[in-house]
Design a protein around this motif. Structure first.
Motif, mmCIF file in Angstrom:
data_model
loop_
_atom_site.group_PDB
_atom_site.id
_atom_site.type_symbol
_atom_site.label_atom_id
_atom_site.label_comp_id
_atom_site.label_asym_id
_atom_site.label_seq_id
_atom_site.Cartn_x
_atom_site.Cartn_y
_atom_site.Cartn_z
ATOM 1 N N LEU A 1 2.252 2.492 -2.975
ATOM 2 C CA LEU A 1 2.877 2.489 -4.296
ATOM 3 C C LEU A 1 4.353 2.114 -4.247
ATOM 4 O O LEU A 1 4.894 1.594 -5.231
ATOM 5 C CB LEU A 1 2.714 3.859 -4.952
ATOM 6 C CG LEU A 1 1.272 4.268 -5.272
ATOM 7 C CD1 LEU A 1 1.230 5.681 -5.828
ATOM 8 C CD2 LEU A 1 0.634 3.291 -6.255
ATOM 9 N N THR A 2 5.022 2.380 -3.140
ATOM 10 C CA THR A 2 6.446 2.047 -3.042
ATOM 11 C C THR A 2 6.642 0.652 -2.439
ATOM 12 O O THR A 2 7.098 -0.272 -3.123
ATOM 13 C CB THR A 2 7.188 3.096 -2.199
ATOM 14 O OG1 THR A 2 6.526 3.259 -0.925
ATOM 15 C CG2 THR A 2 7.214 4.429 -2.916
ATOM 16 N N VAL A 3 6.262 0.490 -1.197
ATOM 17 C CA VAL A 3 6.472 -0.797 -0.515
ATOM 18 C C VAL A 3 5.574 -1.880 -1.106
ATOM 19 O O VAL A 3 6.012 -3.011 -1.328
ATOM 20 C CB VAL A 3 6.207 -0.651 0.995
ATOM 21 C CG1 VAL A 3 6.503 -1.966 1.710
ATOM 22 C CG2 VAL A 3 7.049 0.463 1.586
ATOM 23 N N GLY A 4 4.325 -1.528 -1.380
ATOM 24 C CA GLY A 4 3.393 -2.510 -1.941
ATOM 25 C C GLY A 4 3.836 -3.021 -3.301
ATOM 26 O O GLY A 4 3.710 -4.216 -3.603
ATOM 27 N N THR A 5 4.366 -2.129 -4.129
ATOM 28 C CA THR A 5 4.843 -2.541 -5.449
ATOM 29 C C THR A 5 6.074 -3.424 -5.329
ATOM 30 O O THR A 5 6.202 -4.438 -6.032
ATOM 31 C CB THR A 5 5.166 -1.305 -6.310
ATOM 32 O OG1 THR A 5 3.980 -0.523 -6.459
ATOM 33 C CG2 THR A 5 5.683 -1.710 -7.684
ATOM 34 N N LEU A 6 6.999 -3.066 -4.443
ATOM 35 C CA LEU A 6 8.181 -3.898 -4.211
ATOM 36 C C LEU A 6 7.771 -5.291 -3.756
ATOM 37 O O LEU A 6 8.310 -6.301 -4.239
ATOM 38 C CB LEU A 6 9.080 -3.239 -3.162
ATOM 39 C CG LEU A 6 10.297 -4.058 -2.716
ATOM 40 C CD1 LEU A 6 11.243 -4.318 -3.889
ATOM 41 C CD2 LEU A 6 11.030 -3.352 -1.574
ATOM 42 N N ILE B 1 -1.835 -4.361 -10.930
ATOM 43 C CA ILE B 1 -1.271 -4.134 -9.608
ATOM 44 C C ILE B 1 -1.917 -2.911 -8.950
ATOM 45 O O ILE B 1 -2.019 -1.842 -9.564
ATOM 46 C CB ILE B 1 0.260 -3.970 -9.717
ATOM 47 C CG1 ILE B 1 0.884 -3.890 -8.321
ATOM 48 C CG2 ILE B 1 0.646 -2.770 -10.541
ATOM 49 C CD1 ILE B 1 2.406 -3.943 -8.342
ATOM 50 N N HIS B 2 -2.407 -3.114 -7.751
ATOM 51 C CA HIS B 2 -3.081 -2.123 -6.907
ATOM 52 C C HIS B 2 -4.488 -1.778 -7.382
ATOM 53 O O HIS B 2 -5.265 -1.212 -6.601
ATOM 54 C CB HIS B 2 -2.251 -0.846 -6.747
ATOM 55 C CG HIS B 2 -0.887 -1.089 -6.201
ATOM 56 N ND1 HIS B 2 -0.660 -1.874 -5.095
ATOM 57 C CD2 HIS B 2 0.343 -0.688 -6.633
ATOM 58 C CE1 HIS B 2 0.641 -1.926 -4.855
ATOM 59 N NE2 HIS B 2 1.268 -1.220 -5.779
ATOM 60 N N ILE B 3 -4.810 -2.066 -8.633
ATOM 61 C CA ILE B 3 -6.227 -2.028 -9.017
ATOM 62 C C ILE B 3 -6.907 -3.210 -8.353
ATOM 63 O O ILE B 3 -7.969 -3.087 -7.731
ATOM 64 C CB ILE B 3 -6.387 -2.074 -10.550
ATOM 65 C CG1 ILE B 3 -5.776 -0.829 -11.177
ATOM 66 C CG2 ILE B 3 -7.868 -2.178 -10.928
ATOM 67 C CD1 ILE B 3 -5.749 -0.853 -12.682
ATOM 68 N N ILE B 4 -6.266 -4.380 -8.489
ATOM 69 C CA ILE B 4 -6.597 -5.523 -7.650
ATOM 70 C C ILE B 4 -5.583 -5.506 -6.514
ATOM 71 O O ILE B 4 -4.376 -5.583 -6.765
ATOM 72 C CB ILE B 4 -6.515 -6.841 -8.432
ATOM 73 C CG1 ILE B 4 -7.555 -6.842 -9.560
ATOM 74 C CG2 ILE B 4 -6.724 -8.026 -7.496
ATOM 75 C CD1 ILE B 4 -7.490 -8.058 -10.442
ATOM 76 N N TYR C 1 -11.875 -4.726 -6.718
ATOM 77 C CA TYR C 1 -11.143 -3.613 -7.313
ATOM 78 C C TYR C 1 -11.016 -2.459 -6.327
ATOM 79 O O TYR C 1 -11.988 -2.039 -5.697
ATOM 80 C CB TYR C 1 -11.842 -3.135 -8.587
ATOM 81 C CG TYR C 1 -11.877 -4.182 -9.674
ATOM 82 C CD1 TYR C 1 -10.707 -4.546 -10.345
ATOM 83 C CD2 TYR C 1 -13.061 -4.823 -10.015
ATOM 84 C CE1 TYR C 1 -10.729 -5.516 -11.338
ATOM 85 C CE2 TYR C 1 -13.093 -5.803 -11.008
ATOM 86 C CZ TYR C 1 -11.920 -6.140 -11.666
ATOM 87 O OH TYR C 1 -11.936 -7.099 -12.629
ATOM 88 N N PHE C 2 -9.762 -1.968 -6.199
ATOM 89 C CA PHE C 2 -9.442 -0.861 -5.288
ATOM 90 C C PHE C 2 -9.894 -1.156 -3.852
ATOM 91 O O PHE C 2 -10.160 -0.254 -3.073
ATOM 92 C CB PHE C 2 -10.052 0.448 -5.777
ATOM 93 C CG PHE C 2 -9.551 0.865 -7.136
ATOM 94 C CD1 PHE C 2 -8.262 1.333 -7.310
ATOM 95 C CD2 PHE C 2 -10.376 0.745 -8.251
ATOM 96 C CE1 PHE C 2 -7.795 1.694 -8.567
ATOM 97 C CE2 PHE C 2 -9.916 1.112 -9.515
ATOM 98 C CZ PHE C 2 -8.620 1.585 -9.679
ATOM 99 N N SER C 3 -10.016 -2.444 -3.541
ATOM 100 C CA SER C 3 -10.366 -2.905 -2.188
ATOM 101 C C SER C 3 -11.710 -2.375 -1.694
ATOM 102 O O SER C 3 -11.871 -2.047 -0.515
ATOM 103 C CB SER C 3 -9.263 -2.510 -1.192
ATOM 104 O OG SER C 3 -9.377 -3.250 0.000
ATOM 105 N N LEU C 4 -12.674 -2.320 -2.593
ATOM 106 C CA LEU C 4 -14.015 -1.891 -2.183
ATOM 107 C C LEU C 4 -14.626 -2.867 -1.179
ATOM 108 O O LEU C 4 -15.326 -2.455 -0.249
ATOM 109 C CB LEU C 4 -14.916 -1.756 -3.413
ATOM 110 C CG LEU C 4 -14.647 -0.528 -4.292
ATOM 111 C CD1 LEU C 4 -15.461 -0.604 -5.572
ATOM 112 C CD2 LEU C 4 -14.969 0.753 -3.530
#
Length: 313
Positions: free
Chosen positions: A89-94, A115-118, A170-173
């Motif tokens: 959530l921190t580094v990935g979002t940046l 973001i992060h859902i995909i 989605y959510f890296s399934l």
């Protein structure tokens, strides 16, 4: 013996880091990274596609196999949440924001609404391996891994699902299905430590995949399983202890989180100043992609909150 074992694992981590950073320096496709479609670097990059992420998942399984969870399942998942999802959530979002707004970073396909859902870039691994841990905890609760042959059966089921294909991003399934067999294999190499167990499982998996491949076209997935399993166990059984690789391996998580910031920026800067020598760009990107995150880890570790929410420590 413990020190030797730790150095062996850290050496494997170091190898995985070198392969990963090289992969992103060159680019996963001819439209990314250094944007090369032919030549030795492209061929090497494509060759190791069967080893890079399987090795990371395998190592995670090996480490888990040394200390499998027996109780306190909720506490275990809570720790994995802080270790994996907070940095996501921190580094990935940046990373996503920089990719989206900065020209030349290959981020035109990012949709910030999802973001992060995909999954964003290579951070799909964090979501996928978190799901792997959740699934393994569920199986541990029902004592599914207490018997070697039941564990073999579970691996074959997971491989079958991967071979048939699960295209749910989605959510890296999809990533979860991809990583799970390699994680379980790593777990079993340390949970059932005799050489005969390792050999039996490897032969079982290879035979199983070959039989299925005769009837169904797996679109490269069969090669991923066979080459991935054989490469992982080969590297594990070599028991390599290389100090420089082990040192890199100590910072494998930070390298995974931050290497792209250094590989992309070095390439962009070199291109801006008119430098296009591919071999030099590759070497500079590789060195900075390894050393940059190590320095970043040392700096961020001095602050308790940053260390917790950014590094997952």
């Amino acid at each position: 013996m413990i020190d030797n074992r730790k150095m062996q694992i850290d050496t494997l981590r170091g190898i995985a880091c070198i392969l990963l950073v090289s992969y992103h320096v060159i680019g996963s496709t001819p439209m990314q990274g250094m944007k090369i479609s032919t030549g030795l670097l492209r061929e090497i990059n494509d060759l190791f596609v069967y080893i890079r992420m399987p090795l990371f998942a395998f190592i995670s399984g090996v480490l888990y196999g040394f200390r499998p969870i027996r109780s306190d399942y909720f506490v275990f998942i809570k720790k994995k949440t802080s270790r994996l999802l907070y940095p996501l959530l921190t580094v990935g979002t940046l990373f996503a924001l920089l990719q989206y707004y900065i020209p030349g970073t290959n981020g035109g396909d990012i949709d910030l609404k999802f973001i992060h859902i995909i999954p964003v870039g290579h951070y799909w691994f964090l979501e996928a391996i978190f799901l792997v841990f959740c699934f393994v905890v569920l199986l541990e609760y029902y004592k599914a891994f207490d018997n070697f042959f039941i564990s073999c059966f579970l691996i074959l089921i997971c491989i079958s699902i991967y071979l048939y294909g699960v295209e749910v991003n989605y959510f890296s399934l999809s990533g979860f299905v991809y990583l799970l067999p390699f994680f379980l294999y790593g777990m079993m190499t340390t949970r059932y430590q005799s050489f005969s167990h390792k050999l039996y499982l490897l032969l079982l998996v290879v035979s199983f995949v070959f039989i299925f491949k005769i009837f169904i076209d797996f679109d490269g997935r069969a090669e991923t399983i066979i080459v991935g399993f054989m490469s992982c166990i080969f590297l594990f059984l070599l028991k390599l202890r290389v100090r420089i690789l082990a040192y890199i391996g100590l910072y494998s998580f930070s390298i995974y989180l931050f290497h792209v910031f250094f590989t992309a920026s070095s390439r962009i800067i070199l291109n801006k100043i008119g430098f296009f020598d591919m071999e030099i760009i590759f070497l500079i990107g590789l060195v900075l992609g390894v050393l940059g995150p190590i320095v970043t880890d040392k700096i961020f570790s001095s602050n308790t909150h940053v260390k917790y929410f950014v590094l997952g420590k």
